[in-house]
Design an enzyme around this catalytic site. Structure first.
Site, mmCIF file in Angstrom:
data_model
loop_
_atom_site.group_PDB
_atom_site.id
_atom_site.type_symbol
_atom_site.label_atom_id
_atom_site.label_comp_id
_atom_site.label_asym_id
_atom_site.label_seq_id
_atom_site.Cartn_x
_atom_site.Cartn_y
_atom_site.Cartn_z
ATOM 1 N N HIS A 172 -12.218 3.687 -0.114
ATOM 2 C CA HIS A 172 -12.128 2.783 1.052
ATOM 3 C C HIS A 172 -12.793 1.435 0.773
ATOM 4 O O HIS A 172 -13.199 0.726 1.687
ATOM 5 C CB HIS A 172 -12.778 3.404 2.318
ATOM 6 C CG HIS A 172 -11.956 4.479 2.946
ATOM 7 N ND1 HIS A 172 -12.514 5.587 3.536
ATOM 8 C CD2 HIS A 172 -10.626 4.599 3.113
ATOM 9 C CE1 HIS A 172 -11.558 6.367 4.016
ATOM 10 N NE2 HIS A 172 -10.397 5.791 3.770
ATOM 11 N N ASN A 174 0.885 -1.155 0.000
ATOM 12 C CA ASN A 174 0.000 0.000 0.000
ATOM 13 C C ASN A 174 0.930 1.214 0.000
ATOM 14 O O ASN A 174 1.480 1.582 1.035
ATOM 15 C CB ASN A 174 -0.859 -0.066 1.267
ATOM 16 C CG ASN A 174 -1.846 1.067 1.361
ATOM 17 O OD1 ASN A 174 -1.846 1.982 0.521
ATOM 18 N ND2 ASN A 174 -2.681 1.036 2.384
ATOM 19 N N ARG A 198 -2.753 -2.142 -3.276
ATOM 20 C CA ARG A 198 -3.956 -1.333 -3.094
ATOM 21 C C ARG A 198 -3.853 -0.165 -4.065
ATOM 22 O O ARG A 198 -2.912 0.634 -3.988
ATOM 23 C CB ARG A 198 -4.022 -0.818 -1.659
ATOM 24 C CG ARG A 198 -5.209 0.072 -1.438
ATOM 25 C CD ARG A 198 -5.298 0.480 -0.003
ATOM 26 N NE ARG A 198 -6.344 1.453 0.189
ATOM 27 C CZ ARG A 198 -6.403 2.244 1.249
ATOM 28 N NH1 ARG A 198 -5.488 2.163 2.194
ATOM 29 N NH2 ARG A 198 -7.388 3.098 1.364
#
Ligand code: ADP
Length: 396
Positions: free
Chosen positions: A180, A8, A92
């Protein structure tokens, strides 16, 4: 055993997690950690699955330490410990745009499509993609998988995603996407497994971290969310403004003579809890402060969560459960209690001791809405998707 690395990548930090993936079943965490302060004096800390520190390292600022050299060090360390068992890297990725919702194996065509989305998420997407490019250069044969933060919101009705702007702009991609999503997908999955009744009902999940948003889930599917075209919309965040009268942005340009860069910096980095308190973007610091400005920042944070939760309850046509997650949602009982109090009219009633004691279910038995705290785990969700995709499409 095969291992998967989850990354990430942000502008000045790189979070990572290493998972062992059996042939069938769930990946298990081996180690995770973070490199912070990249670009200044990077600091790495890695822990094992029990939270014991495995490694800690600092680099001095000398101009030769970049995101890519740090990633190379990390890959080398991992390969030293797991040999050639590393079978893939999952990332991500903040934006998948209108065309990419499901996790996908990275190739040049996907990368080009994701590059084109950088203007929609200028503070996140370029860093996410730089990590993919760096891994491609360092380990060209290693398969990579992209998991999109927008993906979970894809099935929303157009009435939830449309901006009230001229159609030509919507056709260019100006619409609400929501973010999210990796966290919300994990929460929906957990809720379904620990409480199938709640998982099959109407839920608002509140991801309250440095970035913050709410997601309305009907039977585990996102039907509405507070972040929109960008991750600036919705709730008050650590340093982001959240929803703002568009006329306020015009005022900054027209009356204050600010440039686009200055407005971007103001809205993303100087607003939110930091801007209102004048003290900190960190909820712990604000809860510990006696100043009126810190209290005002917390009041506004809570007010906006409750106000926007009311809107999402309307989108859902009622509410059966509410889930708190992420740094503030998981760790700040005072904030949870204040949000719950404001949502009393919806049937939310907390059990004071359960909330203070960090229980998994924090609502009172008489509460019409069940309230839970579920720790999010975005890296695990990425590991699950990466493992699934690599099992389907073995290394060529
Ligand atoms: P990110 O969005 O960067 O992943 P996190 O989910 O870690 O962030 O959330 C960070 C936020 O959580 C910060 O505002 C921090 O103050 C808050 N937080 C973490 N622990 C606590 C705590 N014990 N009490 C109150 N707030 C906390």
């Amino acid at each position: 055993m095969a291992e998967i690395l989850c990354l990430n990548a942000g502008s000045s930090s790189l979070k990572f997690a290493l998972y062992a993936t059996p042939d069938t079943g769930e990946p298990t965490l081996l180690a995770n950690g973070k490199i912070e302060n990249i670009g200044l004096e990077p600091h790495l800390i890695a822990r094992d699955a029990k939270g014991e520190v495995l490694a800690e390292r600092r680099w001095t600022k000398d101009g030769t330490v970049t995101h890519e050299t740090l990633l190379e060090d990390l890959l080398r360390e991992i390969e030293t410990s797991v040999g050639d068992d590393l079978i893939g890297v999952g990332h991500r990725i903040v934006h998948g745009g209108a065309d990419h919702s499901a996790p996908a194996r990275v190739d040049e065509a996907l990368l080009a499509a994701l590059e084109a989305l950088c203007p929609l998420a200028p503070l996140h997407q370029p860093h996410n993609l730089a990590a993919i490019r760096a891994v491609s250069r360092l380990r060209p044969a290693l398969p990579q998988v992209a998991c999109f933060d927008t993906g979970f919101h894809h099935g929303q009705l157009s009435v939830a995603t449309r901006l009230a702007l001229p159609r030509a702009l919507s056709e260019e991609g100006m619409r609400r996407y929501g973010f999210h999503g990796v966290s919300y997908e994990y929460i929906a999955r957990q809720l379904r497994s620990i409480d199938p009744g709640a998982g099959g009902g109407r839920t608002i999940a509140a991801h309250l971290g440095n970035g913050a948003s709410l997601c309305a889930m009907d039977r585990g599917r996102s039907i509405d969310t507070t972040m929109g075209f960008t991750a600036l919309d919705g709730l008050v965040m650590g340093t982001r403004s959240g929803a703002l009268d568009p006329g306020a942005v015009l005022y900054l340009f027209q009356q204050k003579g600010m440039t686009a860069r200055e407005v971007e910096h103001l809205l993303y980095s100087e607003s939110g809890l930091l801007g209102v308190s004048g003290i900190s973007s960190d909820m712990r610091a604000l809860l510990g402060s006696e100043t009126a400005a810190a209290q005002e920042a917390i009041d506004l944070f809570v007010w906006q969560i409750a106000r926007q939760a009311g809107a999402l309850a309307s989108s859902l046509g009622g509410l059966d459960s509410f889930v708190f997650t992420a740094g503030i949602g998981e760790n700040a009982p005072e904030v949870r209690a204040r949000v719950a109090e404001r949502l009393g009219w919806l049937g939310v009633e907390l059990d004071v001791d359960a909330n203070l004691g960090g229980a998994a279910v924090i609502s009172a038995p008489s509460s019409r809405v069940e309230v839970r705290v579920i720790p999010t785990d975005e890296e695990r969700m990425i590991a699950i998707h990466t493992a699934d995709l690599l099992r389907e499409e073995p290394k060529s």
